[in-house]
Design a protein around this motif. Structure first.
Motif, PDB file in Angstrom:
ATOM      1  N   THR A  34      42.341  37.013  48.104  1.00 36.41           N
ATOM      2  CA  THR A  34      42.021  38.432  48.096  1.00 36.41           C
ATOM      3  C   THR A  34      40.799  38.667  48.966  1.00 36.41           C
ATOM      4  OG1 THR A  34      40.632  38.292  46.114  1.00 36.41           O
ATOM      5  CG2 THR A  34      42.969  38.812  45.791  1.00 36.41           C
ATOM      6  N   ALA A  35      40.834  39.789  49.673  1.00 38.62           N
ATOM      7  CA  ALA A  35      39.745  40.126  50.600  1.00 38.62           C
ATOM      8  C   ALA A  35      39.773  41.615  50.880  1.00 38.62           C
ATOM      9  CB  ALA A  35      39.909  39.349  51.906  1.00 38.62           C
ATOM     10  N   VAL A  51      45.536  39.087  50.861  1.00 39.19           N
ATOM     11  CA  VAL A  51      45.959  40.244  50.083  1.00 39.19           C
ATOM     12  C   VAL A  51      44.733  41.127  49.882  1.00 39.19           C
ATOM     13  CG1 VAL A  51      46.780  40.978  47.813  1.00 39.19           C
ATOM     14  CG2 VAL A  51      47.801  38.982  48.907  1.00 39.19           C
ATOM     15  N   ARG A  52      44.882  42.394  50.149  1.00 40.19           N
ATOM     16  CA  ARG A  52      43.765  43.331  49.990  1.00 40.19           C
ATOM     17  C   ARG A  52      43.435  43.490  48.517  1.00 40.19           C
ATOM     18  NH1 ARG A  52      43.932  48.437  48.835  1.00 40.19           N
ATOM     19  NH2 ARG A  52      46.142  48.604  49.333  1.00 40.19           N
ATOM     20  N   TYR A  53      42.138  43.378  48.194  1.00 36.48           N
ATOM     21  CA  TYR A  53      41.745  43.606  46.811  1.00 36.48           C
ATOM     22  C   TYR A  53      41.642  45.091  46.545  1.00 36.48           C
ATOM     23  CZ  TYR A  53      36.886  43.838  48.609  1.00 36.48           C
ATOM     24  OH  TYR A  53      35.748  44.133  49.310  1.00 36.48           O
ATOM     25  N   GLY A  54      41.334  45.448  45.323  1.00 35.15           N
ATOM     26  CA  GLY A  54      41.300  46.846  44.919  1.00 35.15           C
ATOM     27  C   GLY A  54      42.524  47.145  44.075  1.00 35.15           C
ATOM     28  N   GLY A  55      42.659  48.386  43.657  1.00 34.32           N
ATOM     29  CA  GLY A  55      43.772  48.795  42.807  1.00 34.32           C
ATOM     30  C   GLY A  55      45.113  48.282  43.297  1.00 34.32           C
ATOM     31  N   ALA A  78      34.691  40.298  40.499  1.00 35.66           N
ATOM     32  CA  ALA A  78      35.095  41.704  40.635  1.00 35.66           C
ATOM     33  C   ALA A  78      35.937  42.207  39.464  1.00 35.66           C
ATOM     34  CB  ALA A  78      35.854  41.878  41.948  1.00 35.66           C
ATOM     35  N   GLY A  79      35.829  41.578  38.302  1.00 37.82           N
ATOM     36  CA  GLY A  79      36.571  42.045  37.145  1.00 37.82           C
ATOM     37  C   GLY A  79      38.058  41.755  37.206  1.00 37.82           C
ATOM     38  N   VAL A  80      38.424  40.611  37.759  1.00 37.42           N
ATOM     39  CA  VAL A  80      39.832  40.277  37.994  1.00 37.42           C
ATOM     40  C   VAL A  80      40.384  39.238  37.009  1.00 37.42           C
ATOM     41  CG1 VAL A  80      39.715  40.866  40.444  1.00 37.42           C
ATOM     42  CG2 VAL A  80      39.165  38.537  39.707  1.00 37.42           C
ATOM     43  N   LEU A  81      39.598  38.847  36.022  1.00 38.43           N
ATOM     44  CA  LEU A  81      40.008  37.720  35.176  1.00 38.43           C
ATOM     45  C   LEU A  81      41.215  38.000  34.299  1.00 38.43           C
ATOM     46  CD1 LEU A  81      36.570  36.172  34.195  1.00 38.43           C
ATOM     47  CD2 LEU A  81      38.127  35.535  36.056  1.00 38.43           C
TER      48      LEU A  81
END
Length: 166
Positions: A34-35, A51-55, A78-81
């Motif tokens: 992710t980036a 893969v673009r991060y974010g929503g 970034a709160g992805v866990l």
């Protein structure tokens, strides 16, 4: 991890993620990273599927790795866990170095204090010396400007490592 496995690296364009992607790709591991939008090409150039991060990031990862991900390395914080555990199928397959809420998700938090730094150094130095491992250097500061370097890093202005020189 072995060849044939898929690793999801969050923060793949950051300094730690950038190195993790390179080491995994060199071992024959399929990497999804992710980036941010502006870093997609950098991550792809390392041999990962960016893969673009974010929503909607989890759906984009699923599309990029339809057979799933075997392990997740979070270098982003970034709160992805929660979604990462779902993608990996087990919290034991997820590790973070950046999200202090790891325990709430049953995820291991690593502060890099395994005592293996000395053992790991040759694994990094050899490929780096041979040009097979790149450490992104954002800016070099004279030692007299160390305070400015810290200010810039705290403001997250960097895109790679800041290096202090004598």
């Amino acid at each position: 991890m072995q060849t044939g496995r898929t690793l999801l690296v969050h923060g793949a364009a950051g300094s730690v993620g950038f190195i993790a992607v390179q080491l995994a790709v060199a071992r024959g591991i399929t990497v999804v990273g992710t980036a941010g939008e502006h870093d997609i090409e950098r991550v792809t150039a390392l041999g990962a599927t960016a893969v673009r991060y974010g929503g909607g990031w989890a759906e984009r990862v699923t599309a990029a790795a339809p057979r799933g991900v075997d392990f997740v390395f979070d270098a982003s914080g970034a709160g992805v866990l929660a979604d990462s555990v779902t993608l990996a199928g087990d919290s034991a397959r997820v590790i973070t170095i950046a999200d202090m809420s790891a325990a709430r998700h049953g995820v291991r938090f690593s502060a890099g204090d395994s005592g293996r730094a000395g053992e790991s150094l040759p694994e990094l130095v050899g490929p780096a010396a041979a040009g097979r491992l790149t450490v992104p250097v954002w800016r070099t500061y004279p030692l007299a400007e160390a305070a400015q370097a810290h200010t810039d890093l705290e403001a997250r202005r960097n895109h790679g490592k800041a290096v202090l020189t004598p």
